[in-house]
Design an enzyme around this catalytic site. Structure first.
Site: not given
Ligand code: 5GP
Length: 227
Positions: A61, A114, A118
């Site tokens: 992730h 990402e 981050h």
């Molecule tokens: P962050 O933005 O904090 O890194 O993670 C949360 C977001 O990542 C959420 O909006 C979630 O939908 C998204 N997310 C997690 N896994 C995936 C993925 O495989 N694809 C996409 N597009 N979004 C992801």
């Protein structure tokens, strides 16, 4: 109005510049390396389900620069934004295996999200290429899917686990304390939770593994489903 003593002017200005630098780069203390179980991500996703890819293996992730006081920060720091041209064909083919977008087929869009959210906060340590290469190497270091399988923890619609059942084999394999994140089970919100993410922690330079602090994660005393 009182004037600043000339002897104090330099240290005060230097400190102010230092503060500005820290605020613009985003400071962090350690990294959370977050792997997700795609079927849980897809099940709870708000994105169109015809594009979901519920792969049966843990995938990346993200690699999140973090602080103990606020585990989800830093995010969206200043600095270079994602540049798809910096992802070489060789790196791209590796990330397509380890870091797929499981909510749609646009992997690059997920990497961009990402990095911008981050990765920009750890540019003082890892540039874009190093950030993705390092994440792929971390993924290669421990095969979470196999670690759990070897402990007879495999996807099941009926079986339930305690937090320590899942934590223990990962801890044995990595020699460090991971932490687990869960999502509320939409079918049985009061009786069970779904395993969603396994977090392994690394030091400031993303080189040495460290114990994770168990922050927001799975709820205590609620059985965990892995399906
Ligand atoms: P962050 O933005 O904090 O890194 O993670 C949360 C977001 O990542 C959420 O909006 C979630 O939908 C998204 N997310 C997690 N896994 C995936 C993925 O495989 N694809 C996409 N597009 N979004 C992801």
């Amino acid at each position: 109005m009182a004037m600043l003593e000339p002897s104090l002017a330099f240290p005060v200005l230097a400190f102010a510049f230092f503060l500005c630098f820290i605020m613009s780069t985003g400071s962090y203390v350690y990294f959370q390396f977050v792997q997700q179980w795609p079927p849980t991500t897809c099940r709870l996703s708000s994105k169109p389900s015809n594009q979901h890819r519920p792969l049966q293996r843990f995938t990346i992730h993200g690699l999140w620069p973090s602080n103990y006081s606020n585990p989800r920060k830093s995010s969206n720091c200043n600095g270079l934004q994602f540049d798809a041209r910096k992802v070489s064909p060789r790196l791209r083919s590796k990330l397509k295996i380890s870091w797929p977008n499981v909510e749609s087929d646009n992997d690059t869009k997920f990497w961009e999200h990402e990095w911008n959210k981050h990765g920009t906060c750890s540019q003082e340590t890892l540039n874009q290429t190093q950030f993705f290469e390092r994440s792929h190497d971390m993924w290669m270091s421990y095969n979470i899917t196999n670690i759990l399988k070897n402990a007879s923890i495999v996807p099941s619609a009926t079986q339930k686990w305690k937090y320590s059942d899942i934590e223990s084999p990962i801890k044995t394999a990595t020699q460090r304390t991971p932490f687990l994140r869960c999502k509320r089970d939409p079918s049985h919100p009061n009786n069970s939770q779904l395993l969603h993410e396994v977090v392994i922690c690394y030091d400031y330079k993303a080189k040495k593994q460290i114990d994770c602090n168990r922050t927001a994660g799975c709820w205590n005393n609620v059985d965990i489903k892995f399906e």
